[in-house]
Design an enzyme around this catalytic site. Structure first.
Site, PDB file in Angstrom:
ATOM      1  N   VAL A  52       0.833  -1.196   0.000  1.00  0.00           N
ATOM      2  CA  VAL A  52       0.000   0.000   0.000  1.00  0.00           C
ATOM      3  C   VAL A  52       0.874   1.255   0.000  1.00  0.00           C
ATOM      4  CG1 VAL A  52      -0.224   0.142   2.535  1.00  0.00           C
ATOM      5  CG2 VAL A  52      -2.062   1.012   1.081  1.00  0.00           C
ATOM      6  N   CYS A  53       0.383   2.289  -0.694  1.00  0.00           N
ATOM      7  CA  CYS A  53       0.968   3.626  -0.630  1.00  0.00           C
ATOM      8  C   CYS A  53      -0.198   4.599  -0.453  1.00  0.00           C
ATOM      9  CB  CYS A  53       1.818   3.928  -1.862  1.00  0.00           C
ATOM     10  SG  CYS A  53       0.895   4.019  -3.418  1.00  0.00           S
ATOM     11  N   ARG A  54      -0.053   5.835  -0.875  1.00  0.00           N
ATOM     12  CA  ARG A  54      -1.136   6.806  -0.694  1.00  0.00           C
ATOM     13  C   ARG A  54      -2.323   6.497  -1.602  1.00  0.00           C
ATOM     14  NH1 ARG A  54      -2.968  11.833  -2.656  1.00  0.00           N
ATOM     15  NH2 ARG A  54      -3.832  13.113  -0.995  1.00  0.00           N
TER      16      ARG A  54
END
Length: 102
Positions: A52-54
């Protein structure tokens, strides 16, 4: 992405330190994308990784890299923005600040 991670699954957060400090999923493993190649030994050797990232673009690149190098990785489409908007829990590292996705 399930509401709760099943046993044996790891949520790998590849955002930068300031993004992590503002708000992240409880129990996630934090390795910024820029540090990943030098910290691969911190990843579990078996079991599925959710990356996951932004918003999903950095995690998509990391997912491709990990899958090409022997891990079982899945990109979390929409990233932490979707995580937070779905009402999933967030914790922060900044004293007195409400956890948020930045």
């Amino acid at each position: 992405m399930p509401q709760e991670l099943p046993p044996g699954k790891v949520l790998l957060d590849v955002r930068e330190a300031d993004e992590w400090a503002a708000g992240h999923a409880p129990g996630a493993l934090h390795i910024p994308m820029s540090e990943l190649a030098g910290r691969l030994e911190e990843l579990p050797g078996d079991g599925e990784l959710y990356v996951v990232c932004r918003a999903g673009s950095r995690s998509a690149r990391v997912t491709q890299y990990l899958n090409a190098n022997g891990w079982d990785a899945t990109n979390v489409d929409g990233g932490m923005l979707v995580w937070a908007s779905a009402g999933r829990p967030l914790v922060g590292e900044i004293d007195g600040a409400e956890p948020e996705v930045v």
